[in-house]
Design a protein around this motif. Structure first.
Motif, PDB file in Angstrom:
ATOM      1  N   ASP A 190     -15.164  -9.111  45.845  1.00  0.00           N
ATOM      2  CA  ASP A 190     -14.259 -10.221  45.521  1.00  0.00           C
ATOM      3  C   ASP A 190     -14.448 -11.315  46.564  1.00  0.00           C
ATOM      4  OD1 ASP A 190     -12.305 -11.710  44.255  1.00  0.00           O
ATOM      5  OD2 ASP A 190     -10.660 -10.322  44.664  1.00  0.00           O
ATOM      6  N   SER A 191     -13.836 -12.446  46.308  1.00  0.00           N
ATOM      7  CA  SER A 191     -13.645 -13.479  47.326  1.00  0.00           C
ATOM      8  C   SER A 191     -12.142 -13.579  47.575  1.00  0.00           C
ATOM      9  CB  SER A 191     -14.189 -14.827  46.854  1.00  0.00           C
ATOM     10  OG  SER A 191     -15.595 -14.780  46.727  1.00  0.00           O
ATOM     11  N   VAL A 192     -11.763 -13.647  48.841  1.00  0.00           N
ATOM     12  CA  VAL A 192     -10.350 -13.622  49.220  1.00  0.00           C
ATOM     13  C   VAL A 192     -10.083 -14.818  50.128  1.00  0.00           C
ATOM     14  CG1 VAL A 192      -8.640 -12.332  50.570  1.00  0.00           C
ATOM     15  CG2 VAL A 192     -10.068 -11.142  48.914  1.00  0.00           C
ATOM     16  N   TYR A 193      -8.883 -15.404  49.977  1.00  0.00           N
ATOM     17  CA  TYR A 193      -8.596 -16.688  50.610  1.00  0.00           C
ATOM     18  C   TYR A 193      -7.316 -16.658  51.447  1.00  0.00           C
ATOM     19  CZ  TYR A 193     -12.048 -18.381  47.272  1.00  0.00           C
ATOM     20  OH  TYR A 193     -13.207 -18.567  46.556  1.00  0.00           O
ATOM     21  N   TRP A 194      -7.302 -17.564  52.436  1.00  0.00           N
ATOM     22  CA  TRP A 194      -6.136 -17.837  53.262  1.00  0.00           C
ATOM     23  C   TRP A 194      -5.888 -19.343  53.225  1.00  0.00           C
ATOM     24  CZ3 TRP A 194      -8.784 -13.502  53.956  1.00  0.00           C
ATOM     25  CH2 TRP A 194      -8.160 -12.377  54.499  1.00  0.00           C
ATOM     26  N   SER A 195      -4.639 -19.773  53.174  1.00  0.00           N
ATOM     27  CA  SER A 195      -4.364 -21.202  53.292  1.00  0.00           C
ATOM     28  C   SER A 195      -2.951 -21.421  53.828  1.00  0.00           C
ATOM     29  CB  SER A 195      -4.541 -21.915  51.948  1.00  0.00           C
ATOM     30  OG  SER A 195      -3.715 -21.339  50.956  1.00  0.00           O
ATOM     31  N   ALA A 196      -2.809 -22.456  54.651  1.00  0.00           N
ATOM     32  CA  ALA A 196      -1.503 -22.861  55.178  1.00  0.00           C
ATOM     33  C   ALA A 196      -0.957 -23.969  54.297  1.00  0.00           C
ATOM     34  CB  ALA A 196      -1.637 -23.340  56.617  1.00  0.00           C
ATOM     35  N   SER A 217      -6.558 -13.026  46.212  1.00  0.00           N
ATOM     36  CA  SER A 217      -7.800 -12.901  45.451  1.00  0.00           C
ATOM     37  C   SER A 217      -8.117 -14.198  44.710  1.00  0.00           C
ATOM     38  CB  SER A 217      -7.671 -11.755  44.454  1.00  0.00           C
ATOM     39  OG  SER A 217      -8.810 -11.665  43.633  1.00  0.00           O
ATOM     40  N   ALA A 218      -9.409 -14.411  44.466  1.00  0.00           N
ATOM     41  CA  ALA A 218      -9.865 -15.632  43.809  1.00  0.00           C
ATOM     42  C   ALA A 218      -9.190 -15.852  42.455  1.00  0.00           C
ATOM     43  CB  ALA A 218     -11.385 -15.581  43.636  1.00  0.00           C
ATOM     44  N   HIS A 219      -8.923 -14.771  41.716  1.00  0.00           N
ATOM     45  CA  HIS A 219      -8.391 -14.945  40.368  1.00  0.00           C
ATOM     46  C   HIS A 219      -6.937 -15.410  40.361  1.00  0.00           C
ATOM     47  CE1 HIS A 219      -6.671 -10.889  41.015  1.00  0.00           C
ATOM     48  NE2 HIS A 219      -5.854 -11.174  40.019  1.00  0.00           N
ATOM     49  N   LEU A 220      -6.285 -15.404  41.554  1.00  0.00           N
ATOM     50  CA  LEU A 220      -4.889 -15.832  41.634  1.00  0.00           C
ATOM     51  C   LEU A 220      -4.737 -17.303  42.011  1.00  0.00           C
ATOM     52  CD1 LEU A 220      -3.340 -12.750  43.489  1.00  0.00           C
ATOM     53  CD2 LEU A 220      -3.319 -13.222  41.029  1.00  0.00           C
ATOM     54  N   ILE A 221      -5.822 -17.972  42.313  1.00  0.00           N
ATOM     55  CA  ILE A 221      -5.751 -19.359  42.778  1.00  0.00           C
ATOM     56  C   ILE A 221      -5.009 -20.273  41.792  1.00  0.00           C
ATOM     57  CG2 ILE A 221      -7.145 -21.412  43.273  1.00  0.00           C
ATOM     58  CD1 ILE A 221      -9.146 -19.598  44.695  1.00  0.00           C
ATOM     59  N   PRO A 222      -5.220 -20.141  40.465  1.00  0.00           N
ATOM     60  CA  PRO A 222      -4.491 -21.028  39.546  1.00  0.00           C
ATOM     61  C   PRO A 222      -2.967 -20.920  39.650  1.00  0.00           C
ATOM     62  CG  PRO A 222      -6.347 -20.010  38.430  1.00  0.00           C
ATOM     63  CD  PRO A 222      -6.228 -19.326  39.757  1.00  0.00           C
ATOM     64  N   ALA A 223      -2.456 -19.798  40.119  1.00  0.00           N
ATOM     65  CA  ALA A 223      -1.011 -19.623  40.233  1.00  0.00           C
ATOM     66  C   ALA A 223      -0.416 -20.464  41.357  1.00  0.00           C
ATOM     67  CB  ALA A 223      -0.672 -18.150  40.459  1.00  0.00           C
ATOM     68  N   LEU A 224      -1.250 -20.990  42.244  1.00  0.00           N
ATOM     69  CA  LEU A 224      -0.770 -21.716  43.418  1.00  0.00           C
ATOM     70  C   LEU A 224      -0.565 -23.199  43.177  1.00  0.00           C
ATOM     71  CD1 LEU A 224      -3.151 -20.190  46.119  1.00  0.00           C
ATOM     72  CD2 LEU A 224      -0.754 -19.622  45.742  1.00  0.00           C
ATOM     73  N   GLU A 225      -1.086 -23.718  42.092  1.00  0.00           N
ATOM     74  CA  GLU A 225      -1.179 -25.163  41.911  1.00  0.00           C
ATOM     75  C   GLU A 225       0.152 -25.883  42.087  1.00  0.00           C
ATOM     76  OE1 GLU A 225      -2.969 -25.547  38.098  1.00  0.00           O
ATOM     77  OE2 GLU A 225      -4.945 -24.847  38.773  1.00  0.00           O
ATOM     78  N   ASN A 226       1.176 -25.490  41.333  1.00  0.00           N
ATOM     79  CA  ASN A 226       2.458 -26.182  41.395  1.00  0.00           C
ATOM     80  C   ASN A 226       3.148 -25.974  42.738  1.00  0.00           C
ATOM     81  OD1 ASN A 226       2.016 -26.985  38.788  1.00  0.00           O
ATOM     82  ND2 ASN A 226       3.387 -25.476  37.862  1.00  0.00           N
ATOM     83  N   THR A 281       3.266 -29.664  49.671  1.00  0.00           N
ATOM     84  CA  THR A 281       2.408 -30.565  50.437  1.00  0.00           C
ATOM     85  C   THR A 281       2.280 -31.956  49.818  1.00  0.00           C
ATOM     86  OG1 THR A 281       0.371 -29.894  49.300  1.00  0.00           O
ATOM     87  CG2 THR A 281       1.065 -28.584  51.207  1.00  0.00           C
ATOM     88  N   GLY A 282       2.689 -32.084  48.561  1.00  0.00           N
ATOM     89  CA  GLY A 282       2.589 -33.370  47.890  1.00  0.00           C
ATOM     90  C   GLY A 282       1.232 -33.635  47.281  1.00  0.00           C
ATOM     91  N   LYS A 283       0.333 -32.640  47.347  1.00  0.00           N
ATOM     92  CA  LYS A 283      -1.005 -32.814  46.781  1.00  0.00           C
ATOM     93  C   LYS A 283      -1.557 -31.459  46.358  1.00  0.00           C
ATOM     94  CE  LYS A 283      -3.167 -32.680  51.383  1.00  0.00           C
ATOM     95  NZ  LYS A 283      -3.882 -31.410  51.204  1.00  0.00           N
ATOM     96  N   PRO A 284      -2.559 -31.461  45.505  1.00  0.00           N
ATOM     97  CA  PRO A 284      -3.153 -30.176  45.093  1.00  0.00           C
ATOM     98  C   PRO A 284      -3.805 -29.466  46.278  1.00  0.00           C
ATOM     99  CG  PRO A 284      -3.854 -31.978  43.654  1.00  0.00           C
ATOM    100  CD  PRO A 284      -3.182 -32.608  44.831  1.00  0.00           C
ATOM    101  N   LEU A 285      -3.908 -28.151  46.175  1.00  0.00           N
ATOM    102  CA  LEU A 285      -4.587 -27.358  47.194  1.00  0.00           C
ATOM    103  C   LEU A 285      -6.089 -27.434  46.927  1.00  0.00           C
ATOM    104  CD1 LEU A 285      -4.033 -25.478  49.606  1.00  0.00           C
ATOM    105  CD2 LEU A 285      -4.029 -23.561  48.013  1.00  0.00           C
TER     106      LEU A 285
END
Length: 281
Positions: free
Chosen positions: A274-280, A110-119, A125-129
């Motif tokens: 909601d907006s929902v995301y996928w990322s590798a 979910s969109a509201h969880l995106i901040p949890a992915l930063e670190n 990957t060596g860079k921000p998502l």
């Protein structure tokens, strides 16, 4: 990786209790229905490589969990959520996942969880998502009242039937998100979840709709030459009713850029929630 904390596997006997903590999150992408889905998969095949993990063994306090599932494809699927608005424990938990760049597919968050992915993403990957590296989908929901109103009128010469394992190759070959090994993922969706295919008079599979591990509709497709006949709408209505029979919500992610599919869902009465995301990563 955070060495002061660790991920502890949640015993399978506790999975149902964790699921029930999310009973009021029935329409979230990684919530009640996702947990219910994986419990069903393990009930059907206990050897599946699906692990539920908690931070330092504590999942009861705030429902923070991570699922790591090796269920087809070259990337392990990662599903995650928490019941608290403070994402700090989820952020720490994700940062405890071992791995390297190219190991994981973050599935349907979910969109509201995106901040949890930063670190976590930066460590791997060596860079921000970046926003462009996350596949954005519109997360649709149909109310029970709406689903109850759906009618199923099958056109003459068309038969609706459950998909079988032998259909997986055809479905995977056309799937825009196919990848090495993804046919095994499709096979699991057919084997463990409800699904439907539309077959012509010669028995050819001409349209289909499956159910994703999130518990939502997915992989909806109508083959070339069969479009604009209402088959996509028919299969969505049919599957929505099948999910209702199971006591589940009718949910669906649709890629933002897929204007035609979004228009169809909205015409049926589905509402974006909601907006929902996928990322590798």
């Amino acid at each position: 990786m955070d060495m002061s904390h660790s991920l502890v596997e949640i015993e399978r006997s506790d999975w149902a209790q964790l699921r029930d903590l999310y009973v009021h999150k029935r329409t979230e992408s990684v919530g009640y229905q996702c947990l219910k889905n994986f419990i069903s998969w393990i009930d059907q095949e206990p050897s599946e490589s699906i692990k539920l993990l908690s931070l330092d063994g504590d999942w009861k306090t705030d429902g923070t969990f991570i699922i790591v599932a090796n269920i087809g494809g070259c990337l392990k699927h990662v599903y995650f959520n928490t019941l608290t608005e403070n994402l700090e424990r989820l952020k720490i938990a994700l940062n405890c996942l071992e791995g390297k760049s190219g190991d994981y597919l973050l599935f349907g968050y979910s969109a509201h969880l995106i901040p949890a992915l930063e670190n976590f993403a930066k460590r791997l990957t060596g860079k921000p998502l970046l926003p462009g590296e996350q596949e954005e989908t519109v997360w649709y929901h149909a109310s029970k009242k709406l689903v109850d109103s759906f009618t199923i009128n099958v056109p003459e010469g068309i038969k609706l039937a459950d998909l079988v394992i032998e259909n997986a190759e055809q479905i995977n070959e056309i799937w825009p998100h196919r990848a090495p090994g993804s046919v095994d993922f499709v096979r699991r969706l057919i084997l463990y979840n409800v699904s439907v295919g539309a077959f012509d008079g010669a028995g050819n599979l001409i349209a289909w709709c499956l159910r994703l591990p999130l518990g939502s509709l997915g992989l909806l497709h109508v083959t070339d030459g069969q479009k604009r006949k209402g088959l996509g709408s028919l299969l969505v209505r049919y599957m929505s009713k099948k999910l209702a029979e199971l006591g589940d919500e009718a949910l669906a992610p649709v890629v933002v850029k897929n204007v035609a599919s979004r228009s169809m869902f909205e015409k049926l009465g589905f509402r974006q929630i909601d907006s929902v995301y996928w990322s590798a990563v």
